[in-house]
Scaffold this motif. Structure first.
Motif, PDB file in Angstrom:
ATOM      1  N   VAL A   1     -24.852 -35.493  80.351  1.00  0.00           N
ATOM      2  CA  VAL A   1     -24.048 -34.364  80.838  1.00  0.00           C
ATOM      3  C   VAL A   1     -22.896 -34.096  79.869  1.00  0.00           C
ATOM      4  O   VAL A   1     -22.589 -32.938  79.558  1.00  0.00           O
ATOM      5  CB  VAL A   1     -23.501 -34.641  82.261  1.00  0.00           C
ATOM      6  CG1 VAL A   1     -22.575 -33.511  82.696  1.00  0.00           C
ATOM      7  CG2 VAL A   1     -24.640 -34.791  83.252  1.00  0.00           C
ATOM      8  N   SER A   2     -22.268 -35.148  79.370  1.00  0.00           N
ATOM      9  CA  SER A   2     -21.174 -34.941  78.418  1.00  0.00           C
ATOM     10  C   SER A   2     -21.688 -34.310  77.128  1.00  0.00           C
ATOM     11  O   SER A   2     -20.990 -33.506  76.501  1.00  0.00           O
ATOM     12  CB  SER A   2     -20.443 -36.259  78.136  1.00  0.00           C
ATOM     13  OG  SER A   2     -21.156 -37.095  77.269  1.00  0.00           O
ATOM     14  N   ILE A   3     -22.920 -34.641  76.743  1.00  0.00           N
ATOM     15  CA  ILE A   3     -23.518 -33.998  75.570  1.00  0.00           C
ATOM     16  C   ILE A   3     -23.801 -32.527  75.865  1.00  0.00           C
ATOM     17  O   ILE A   3     -23.566 -31.650  75.026  1.00  0.00           O
ATOM     18  CB  ILE A   3     -24.799 -34.740  75.141  1.00  0.00           C
ATOM     19  CG1 ILE A   3     -24.437 -36.135  74.609  1.00  0.00           C
ATOM     20  CG2 ILE A   3     -25.559 -33.946  74.081  1.00  0.00           C
ATOM     21  CD1 ILE A   3     -25.635 -37.030  74.350  1.00  0.00           C
ATOM     22  N   ALA A   4     -24.302 -32.237  77.077  1.00  0.00           N
ATOM     23  CA  ALA A   4     -24.524 -30.838  77.463  1.00  0.00           C
ATOM     24  C   ALA A   4     -23.220 -30.050  77.406  1.00  0.00           C
ATOM     25  O   ALA A   4     -23.190 -28.906  76.943  1.00  0.00           O
ATOM     26  CB  ALA A   4     -25.124 -30.773  78.872  1.00  0.00           C
ATOM     27  N   ARG A   5     -22.146 -30.658  77.878  1.00  0.00           N
ATOM     28  CA  ARG A   5     -20.832 -30.007  77.816  1.00  0.00           C
ATOM     29  C   ARG A   5     -20.411 -29.783  76.375  1.00  0.00           C
ATOM     30  O   ARG A   5     -19.833 -28.754  76.033  1.00  0.00           O
ATOM     31  CB  ARG A   5     -19.812 -30.862  78.554  1.00  0.00           C
ATOM     32  CG  ARG A   5     -18.417 -30.262  78.641  1.00  0.00           C
ATOM     33  CD  ARG A   5     -17.471 -31.185  79.397  1.00  0.00           C
ATOM     34  NE  ARG A   5     -17.417 -32.508  78.782  1.00  0.00           N
ATOM     35  CZ  ARG A   5     -16.953 -33.600  79.388  1.00  0.00           C
ATOM     36  NH1 ARG A   5     -16.525 -33.545  80.633  1.00  0.00           N
ATOM     37  NH2 ARG A   5     -16.937 -34.755  78.749  1.00  0.00           N
ATOM     38  N   ALA A   6     -20.695 -30.756  75.507  1.00  0.00           N
ATOM     39  CA  ALA A   6     -20.351 -30.617  74.089  1.00  0.00           C
ATOM     40  C   ALA A   6     -21.129 -29.477  73.431  1.00  0.00           C
ATOM     41  O   ALA A   6     -20.624 -28.812  72.525  1.00  0.00           O
ATOM     42  CB  ALA A   6     -20.623 -31.931  73.356  1.00  0.00           C
ATOM     43  N   LEU A   7     -22.354 -29.249  73.889  1.00  0.00           N
ATOM     44  CA  LEU A   7     -23.229 -28.251  73.254  1.00  0.00           C
ATOM     45  C   LEU A   7     -23.009 -26.838  73.764  1.00  0.00           C
ATOM     46  O   LEU A   7     -23.379 -25.878  73.094  1.00  0.00           O
ATOM     47  CB  LEU A   7     -24.688 -28.629  73.496  1.00  0.00           C
ATOM     48  CG  LEU A   7     -25.204 -29.911  72.852  1.00  0.00           C
ATOM     49  CD1 LEU A   7     -26.609 -30.211  73.351  1.00  0.00           C
ATOM     50  CD2 LEU A   7     -25.188 -29.778  71.343  1.00  0.00           C
TER      51      LEU A   7
END
Length: 241
Positions: free
Chosen positions: A160-166
């Protein structure tokens, strides 16, 4: 030696960077004359022990801090002496952060967590929702968008944190110890996903203290006592371990 990119402007250009902290009557040089270029599409790890200066250089690369001396050019802009408001704007537009601690808001569902950078960027609600769902789909969690963070495993929370980063389509994905809070199997999955993002053309920089993580990148930059002591490809780095 680091690879050369003749005629190409680097995404990140650190030029003779010093970061000096005053500790009573003493000066502490966290970064001591660091020069480093990172180009679009590279996958780079910056590795060093605790106290080496790697976290300080991460803060400068991430526009979370500015150098005491030297110049930092990010995506063609000199951010060396920017004020906090301007730094925040640069971060929101250019950088996607992935931290060791996932930094998810516990009272917001996954969709709301991923939307945060777009809220700061002033994106309208309909577009925010569409882009956030697309980003969750990229990390395999679209069907769980209503879930709260505590309903997920550690690896899922990191995704989820990667999705937020992207979600903001950043020029740079900056990952600080991205597997540090995960077990080895889940950490492997997160590293594989970062590799996949690189293969899709993203620029990825990992900050780590762990050589086994550092060699997952294509290029390794090692920092010790505030200086770069190695900058080259993984094969060359492995030969000196």
């Amino acid at each position: 030696m680091a690879q050369t990119h003749t005629g190409t402007q680097p995404l990140i250009s650190l030029q003779n960077i010093y970061k000096i902290y005053q500790m009573g009557d003493m000066e502490v040089r966290a970064n001591d004359g660091i020069s480093l270029d990172i180009y679009r599409g590279e996958f780079v790890s910056i590795v060093g022990k605790s106290g080496s200066g790697k976290s300080t250089i991460m803060n400068i690369i991430g526009a979370l801090d500015v150098p005491t001396e030297g110049k930092y050019i990010l995506n063609g802009q000199d951010v060396s002496e920017m004020e906090d408001d301007s730094l925040a704007e640069i971060r929101n537009k250019t950088i996607g952060f992935v931290f060791q601690q996932y930094n998810l808001l516990p009272k917001q569902n996954l969709l709301e967590n991923v939307e945060l950078p777009l809220i700061y960027a002033g994106v309208g609600k309909k577009e925010r929702t569409e882009r956030s769902l697309e980003s969750l789909e990229r990390v395999g969690l679209r069907d769980k968008w209503r879930y709260m963070p505590q309903q997920l495993s550690g690896g899922q929370q990191q995704r989820v944190s990667i999705a937020r980063a992207l979600v903001g389509n950043p020029s740079l994905i900056l990952a600080d110890e991205p597997t540090g809070a995960l077990d080895s199997k889940t950490g492997r999955e997160v590293l594989d996903f970062l590799k996949q993002l690189h293969e899709e053309g993203n620029t990825v920089v990992i900050i780590t203290h762990d050589n086994s993580i550092a060699v997952e990148a294509e290029r390794v930059v090692k920092i010790s006592d505030g200086k770069i002591i190695f900058d080259g490809d993984v094969k060359a780095y492995e030969s000196i371990l």
